[in-house]
Design an enzyme around this catalytic site. Sequence first.
Site, short mmCIF file in Angstrom:
data_model
loop_
_atom_site.label_atom_id
_atom_site.label_comp_id
_atom_site.label_asym_id
_atom_site.label_seq_id
_atom_site.Cartn_x
_atom_site.Cartn_y
_atom_site.Cartn_z
CB SER A 222 0.63 0.36 2.18
OG SER A 222 1.93 0.12 1.74
CB SER B 11 1.45 -2.36 -0.77
OG SER B 11 0.79 -2.47 0.48
CE LYS C 137 -2.60 -4.38 0.73
NZ LYS C 137 -1.75 -3.41 1.47
#
EC number: 6.3.5.7
Lengths: 95, 493
Positions: free
Chosen positions: B175, B151, B76
């Site tokens: 998330s 997210s 990420k």
Amino acid sequence: MALNLDDIKRIAHLARIEVSDHEAQETLHKLSGILGLIEQMQAVDTTGITPMSHSQDVTQRLREDVVTKTNQRELFQSIAPATQDGLYLVPKVIE
Amino acid sequence: MINSSLKQLGQQLASKQISSVELTQAYLQRMAQLNPTINAYVTLDEEKTLAQAKAADARIAAGDAGPLTGIPLAQKDIFCAKGWRTTCSSKMLENFISPYDAHVISQFDAAGAVNLGKTNMDEFAMGSSNETSYFGGVKNPWDFDRVPGGSSGGSAAAVAARLCAAATGTDTGGSIRQPASLCGFTGLKPTYGLVSRYGMIAFASSLDQAGPMAKSAEDCALMMNVMAGFDERDSTSVNREKEDYTRGLSAMTGEQPLKGLRIGLPKEYFAEGLSADVAKVIETAVAEYQKLGADIVDISLPNNNLSIPVYYVLAPAEASSNLSRYDGVRYGHRAAEYDDLMEMYMKSRAEGFGAEVKRRILIGTYVLSAGYYDAYYLKAQQIRRLIAQDFVEAFKHCDVIMGPAAPSTAFKAGEKTNDPVAMYLEDLYTIAVNLAGLPGMSIPAGFATSTEGKALPVGLQIIGNYFDEARMLDVGHAYQQVTDWHTRMPEGI
């Protein structure tokens, strides 16, 4: 707590974010909705409840007061928007 | 090969059936084909990636390989990786090249894993749909008209579309678990403090936690063995002995491997707001757990409905402080034209941040401003304790808690973008876990059919007590031994 446009501009100034009149209007609408959601908290009686700022019962760990890092000024400044002679450049602050 | 588990890939690499370079190239080719549509990755660096794969092959040849050596993972873009562009999907950090590695990145490097690239996300991890990224939204591989959740949406889509063997994510209010539910894979948010936050770009420091996103509980356990552990550079990192998260998995076979396990079902997780399709899938999954020997206990989390208002005070308050560092002075975006220092700050931040980030900074600034601190911030911290105490009470009666991870299946892109409150309600079942600092995971539990007739994944959430990740992974693994939801792939890609 209802907000008005002056509140939005004051908050934006505190947050150091420029907002146009149009943005302020739109922000007012959306922030009011969110604050409406937040207001649900006020119905709860929290008398005598200790605030919880951390999920574990721990105390801040301290380290020995010794130098552990090497100087990497050049590396860090290589990604800065504006530098000169090892210093960060900003607009003139003191006349 | 692309649907193989981490364990299978590890065995194929160890036996020299495939090389890490071959495996990495297979993923890179798939990414070249699919990423332009799905938009899962925001930064690729084939040279660096292949250099890591070559180094991994050398380690394997030298007999110095661990379980993840040579395995291609997606990271990420919230994790700083030395020499890699690290943007947090914000214009503010569009050109930021990290001068150092996050703890998580260095742990995977040390394990010999290969970094395939940095994945797309909601800007500064603020969002539940992956529509706030400066680099554009991510498509859900199960239905390109729908969101992958946020997210960690880029990592989620990468795992679901098999554009990586596994990925990292972070979970501040759901998330990892919400996109795991919407994209049909296994995602674990560990206990707060178990994985170091060093080098992870901060959103809300008392809630942020990194975790694995993978195809199965077993894969997550292998990832946790690398990610978890004490790091003195994060003052909230918990100093615990290293655990082997795979240790109990092999016992999860036979008729009733979970005999005696008490599963708590909170009535608040099955109330108004939960889609009927999702409820049906969760009930079927719970019935499967009963067959595996578990007992069901009815429990209550009476303050759960307050978790969203509390979160939307605390997280923005912490974000407004954390994001004050983006002022255009030392790194990040700086406006081109300004007259004085104040104007430089205000324009740089106005140009560098997107709408949702600005909104949250403004809420945070407001609730912390003079005269409102007690009414909002302090009050929210008091209710946070009530929410955490609900879990302490619940765990007196059960070993794990189960429920849905998200109230519905993946929604359509644009459906909730103009209504922040509707978007925030997406995290109704996940946020309380972050507020309490507990571990939570989502595992694929079945599908619900959309109005267009497409099968969309549904995730079962498993919440554990503090540091009980090993048991949660056992519980997930036991279910994955008797079901195959976690092996399903989106059709046609």
